[in-house]
Scaffold this active site. Structure first.
Site: not given
Ligand code: KPL
Length: 296
Positions: A127, A182
């Protein structure tokens, strides 16, 4: 076990990209949502959805008491935010914390009072927050972990809400493996996009593959020393998949670094470098990024 499964009224803290994305998607789904705003006022943003539809979202400032709190703030801001908000939370409030990097789960659990449920959410949605608009730039998925017993009476309601906002959502009791996965994604994408000042999609170029592979391989070796099973092939495939799904997105670290704001480097790459040192494992690819972004 008793279940109280009415829809919850959500308060979203922080006006970052993920918080506003969730808030707009809740509003679209008619789920009651307010924003925790510094001054008692309202906020309007234009929401550009993945399917290119646009909608104006208008949020009222939240008022005490808060029954359900979504706290997607940077890792370094969580403790202070929770301490400030605790007096406004009900005795059985549900608190969902979300940030990049490795959370201190024990510390998070201590923030919840006896009957307050505390959860941790990781998400790979992309986003972008611009002045008066929020753009959903990449389809992702999310993983939700209940961190204490007081979550059990609200599991269905919390699941349904987070699935609306940042789904598809899976729930896992064993958050450690999900957190490492993650971590590998963020360790690969975020610092590199910050150093190269590029969108996530640029990392798909052949020239970046050896560096990406080395970063991920180091995280997988480290995970195994921490007794976490993080197979390289599946993890690297996940990284590629997120790069493709969020190709048009600037990572959160690229955005923070570019705008001179504090980044989450210390809970992502810094965590990797410090944990590797404990095991005397060399992590040169991560170390190089840690230095490159710290030294500027
Ligand atoms: O978690 C994200 C971030 O930008 O912090 C991702 C998954 C890489 C999406 O941009």
């Amino acid at each position: 076990m008793a279940t109280t499964q009415q829809a919850l009224n959500w308060t979203v803290v922080g006006q970052g990209a993920i918080g506003l994305l969730a808030a707009c998607r809740w509003q679209q789904a008619d789920t009651p949502v307010r924003l925790w705003l510094r001054q008692p006022k309202s906020l309007s943003v234009r929401f550009l959805a993945l399917d290119h539809t646009e909608q104006q979202c208008h949020f009222q400032a939240a008022v005490s008491p808060i029954h359900a709190l979504f706290l997607p703030v940077k890792a370094y801001a969580v403790t202070e935010a929770l301490a400030q908000l605790q007096p406004h939370l009900t005795d059985n409030a549900q608190i969902v914390v979300s940030h990049n990097g490795m959370p201190d789960l024990a510390a998070l659990r201590q923030f919840a009072r006896a009957k307050q449920g505390i959860w941790f959410l990781t998400t790979s949605h992309g986003a972008l927050r611009q002045t008066e608009q929020i753009h959903h730039t990449g389809q992702g998925k999310s993983m939700l972990s209940p961190l204490n017993e007081a979550t059990s009476a609200h599991r269905k309601a919390v699941f349904m809400a987070l699935n609306q906002a940042l789904g598809p959502l899976t729930v896992t009791e064993n958050s450690i493996a999900a957190l490492w996965q993650k971590l590998a994604i963020n360790a690969a994408i975020n610092p590199l996009t910050a150093v190269l000042n590029c969108k996530n999609g640029a990392l798909a170029a052949a020239e970046h593959q050896p560096q990406l592979q080395q970063i991920v391989s180091e995280v997988c070796q480290l995970a195994s020393l921490e007794q976490v099973d993080l197979p390289f092939t599946a993890t690297f495939a996940q990284v590629q998949q997120v790069i493709t799904a969020t190709a048009n997105n600037y990572s959160s670290m690229q955005q923070d670094y570019y705008h001179g704001r504090p980044t989450e480097l210390s809970v992502i790459t810094g965590f990797i470098v410090a944990t590797a040192a404990k095991h005397q494992l060399a992590v040169p690819a991560n170390q190089a990024l840690w230095q490159a972004l710290q030294d500027t």
